[in-house]
Design an enzyme around this catalytic site. Structure first.
Site, PDB file in Angstrom:
ATOM      1  N   SER A 178       0.797  -1.222   0.000  1.00 19.12           N
ATOM      2  CA  SER A 178       0.000   0.000   0.000  1.00 19.12           C
ATOM      3  C   SER A 178       0.831   1.274   0.000  1.00 19.12           C
ATOM      4  O   SER A 178       0.390   2.288  -0.530  1.00 19.12           O
ATOM      5  CB  SER A 178      -0.960   0.004   1.183  1.00 19.12           C
ATOM      6  OG  SER A 178      -0.246  -0.064   2.396  1.00 19.12           O
ATOM      7  N   HIS A 206      -5.239  -2.960  -3.324  1.00 18.89           N
ATOM      8  CA  HIS A 206      -4.813  -2.033  -4.375  1.00 18.89           C
ATOM      9  C   HIS A 206      -4.694  -2.664  -5.764  1.00 18.89           C
ATOM     10  O   HIS A 206      -4.284  -1.996  -6.703  1.00 18.89           O
ATOM     11  CB  HIS A 206      -3.490  -1.369  -3.979  1.00 18.89           C
ATOM     12  CG  HIS A 206      -3.587  -0.655  -2.669  1.00 18.89           C
ATOM     13  ND1 HIS A 206      -4.133   0.597  -2.547  1.00 18.89           N
ATOM     14  CD2 HIS A 206      -3.273  -1.050  -1.414  1.00 18.89           C
ATOM     15  CE1 HIS A 206      -4.117   0.955  -1.271  1.00 18.89           C
ATOM     16  NE2 HIS A 206      -3.608  -0.025  -0.562  1.00 18.89           N
ATOM     17  N   LYS A 237     -11.781   1.242  -2.635  1.00 15.79           N
ATOM     18  CA  LYS A 237     -10.674   1.844  -3.396  1.00 15.79           C
ATOM     19  C   LYS A 237     -11.068   1.896  -4.872  1.00 15.79           C
ATOM     20  O   LYS A 237     -11.939   2.668  -5.227  1.00 15.79           O
ATOM     21  CB  LYS A 237      -9.387   1.087  -3.060  1.00 15.79           C
ATOM     22  CG  LYS A 237      -9.017   1.405  -1.601  1.00 15.79           C
ATOM     23  CD  LYS A 237      -7.860   0.675  -1.010  1.00 15.79           C
ATOM     24  CE  LYS A 237      -7.640   1.201   0.409  1.00 15.79           C
ATOM     25  NZ  LYS A 237      -6.891   0.298   1.277  1.00 15.79           N
TER      26      LYS A 237
HETATM   27  C1  LIG Z   1      -6.948   0.129   2.694  1.00 17.56           C
HETATM   28  C2  LIG Z   1      -6.361  -1.175   3.044  1.00 17.56           C
HETATM   29  C3  LIG Z   1      -6.992  -2.051   3.921  1.00 17.56           C
HETATM   30  C4  LIG Z   1      -8.202  -1.649   4.700  1.00 17.56           C
HETATM   31  O1  LIG Z   1      -9.324  -1.591   3.913  1.00 17.56           O
HETATM   32  P1  LIG Z   1     -10.558  -0.689   4.390  1.00 17.56           P
HETATM   33  O2  LIG Z   1     -11.697  -1.209   3.619  1.00 17.56           O
HETATM   34  O3  LIG Z   1     -10.194   0.707   4.071  1.00 17.56           O
HETATM   35  O4  LIG Z   1     -10.678  -0.924   5.869  1.00 17.56           O
HETATM   36  C5  LIG Z   1      -6.464  -3.301   4.093  1.00 17.56           C
HETATM   37  N1  LIG Z   1      -5.325  -3.664   3.464  1.00 17.56           N
HETATM   38  C6  LIG Z   1      -4.660  -2.835   2.642  1.00 17.56           C
HETATM   39  C7  LIG Z   1      -3.414  -3.294   1.984  1.00 17.56           C
HETATM   40  C8  LIG Z   1      -5.153  -1.555   2.427  1.00 17.56           C
HETATM   41  O5  LIG Z   1      -4.478  -0.712   1.657  1.00 17.56           O
END
Ligand SMILES: *Cc1c(COP(=O)(O)O)cnc(C)c1O
Length: 384
Positions: A178, A206, A237
């Site tokens: 991330s 991602h 996302k």
């Molecule tokens: C954003 C993210 C999460 C958390 O997801 P949410 O739905 O925002 O709680 C988990 N793992 C990774 C790698 C992320 O980037």
């Protein structure tokens, strides 16, 4: 007084350039945002396909709310599970080519739930050191034995796997890291799982929607599939809505429904969100042009940010971090860009390791080539 102690801690953080503050947007998420009444060109959302404000998603959300109301009103195992949730789970499983899928409220909760439900005392979790905080917290919550390996270091991981004897073994990793944007060596991780009879939890927050044929994610991108892989992706996302899902063998999903606390002991997400995600999946599946455009923007950014005092980290994804190092220097660079009307957040420890503060530039298919030119020109100007 404990308040004095808290205040001192906050002051200390501020002095180290580590205090975190929020700004409120007065606009939808998009490349052009309004913050405190001012317009900015933004390069820090995870809305990689520009779907968060898509008219078809908004319409689906409205239609879902008209049909199911505003809230689910109960947990999934009580009376909060709707036909909309069910249809979405069926679609998601088929989309990522897994036998079954389960919706969670957030990716954070999905990771907590999977790890806590699948391993416990006497078992071992193997984790990349640059994993997302939710995976780190998940392994602590599980009370399993924890073995962390250096980022991407398959030789070290193989050693650790050989050393550990009994119990279940679960390897957990970001599929696309991330804060770095690089893709995990999933084929090698899967090979190690096979060799050592382990499971692999791949967190594709991602990659889903962005990578692979029709946006099916990192596994499709790398052409790998296995019952050993427990796939997790988020829906807030690239998907542009909210929530997360886990896709795996039916027996794994059944285990989660029965044992994952973050699934059992929480209210189901509003069914209207499921309606919106169903619509988003259609756009993702047909989104070749969005993904091709995003790839062109990535190439443009990389060729536009060369020979700088800061290092553009090696990444082929929409996450393009510019490594600055010092916390205050990263904040200063972010502030200087803001002066030019460009919004890129500085990411500091503990989100990233000490001494590796960075600007986490993210691109979206909603950006234009002109937007990227504005960013690269501003950064090159500031470097001079
Ligand atoms: C954003 C993210 C999460 C958390 O997801 P949410 O739905 O925002 O709680 C988990 N793992 C990774 C790698 C992320 O980037």
């Amino acid at each position: 007084m404990p308040f004095t102690e808290l205040q001192n801690e906050m002051n200390e953080r501020a002095a180290q350039g580590l205090l975190r503050q929020r700004r409120s947007l007065q606009s939808p998420q998009s490349p052009h945002i309004t913050v405190d009444g001012k317009q900015y060109l933004s390069f820090c959302s995870n809305d990689y396909l520009g779907l968060a404000n898509h008219p078809r998603l908004i319409a689906a959300l409205q239609q879902g709310a008209a049909q199911y109301g505003a809230g689910a009103g109960a947990a999934h195992l009580v009376s909060g599970h709707t036909q909309a949730h069910h249809e979405l789970e069926v679609e998601l499983a088929a989309f990522v080519r897994k036998p079954a899928a389960l919706l969670f409220s957030t990716g954070y909760m999905a990771n907590l739930g999977v790890v806590q439900a699948l391993v416990g005392k006497g078992d071992t979790v193997f984790a990349d050191k640059l994993n997302h905080a939710s995976l780190n917290d998940a392994m602590l919550l599980s009370r399993a034995n924890i073995q962390r390996y250096r980022h991407g270091d398959m030789a070290q991981l193989a050693q650790l796997l050989t050393k550990i004897g009994g119990g279940r073994k679960l390897i957990i990793t970001d599929a696309v890291f991330s804060m770095d944007g690089d893709i995990a060596p999933l084929p090698e991780l899967l090979a190690l799982c096979e060799q050592h009879d382990a499971w692999l939890l791949a967190d594709d927050a991602h990659g889903f929607g962005v990578l692979g044929d029709q946006g099916r994610g990192s596994l499709a991108h790398l052409s790998i599939a296995s019952p050993r892989i427990i796939y997790m992706a988020t829906l807030g996302k690239a998907t542009g809505v909210f929530g997360a899902f886990v896709a795996a063998e039916q027996v794994v999903i059944d285990t989660l429904i029965n044992h994952a606390h973050s699934y059992v002991y929480t209210t189901a997400t509003p069914p209207a969100l499921a309606s919106a995600v169903l619509e988003s999946l259609k756009l993702i599946a047909q989104g070749h042009e969005m993904r091709a455009h995003l790839q062109r923007l990535i190439a443009q950014l990389r060729s536009g940010l060369k020979d700088l005092p800061w290092k553009l980290m090696p990444s082929a994804t929409a996450i393009q971090p510019l490594l600055v190092g010092d916390n205050q220097a990263a904040l200063d660079l972010s502030a200087a860009l803001r002066e030019c009307g460009i919004w890129v957040a500085a990411i500091r420890p503990p989100t990233v390791p000490q001494g590796t503060a960075r600007l986490r530039i993210t691109l979206s298919a909603a950006h234009s080539a002109g937007d990227v030119t504005r960013l690269t020109e501003a950064i090159n100007e500031l470097a001079r």
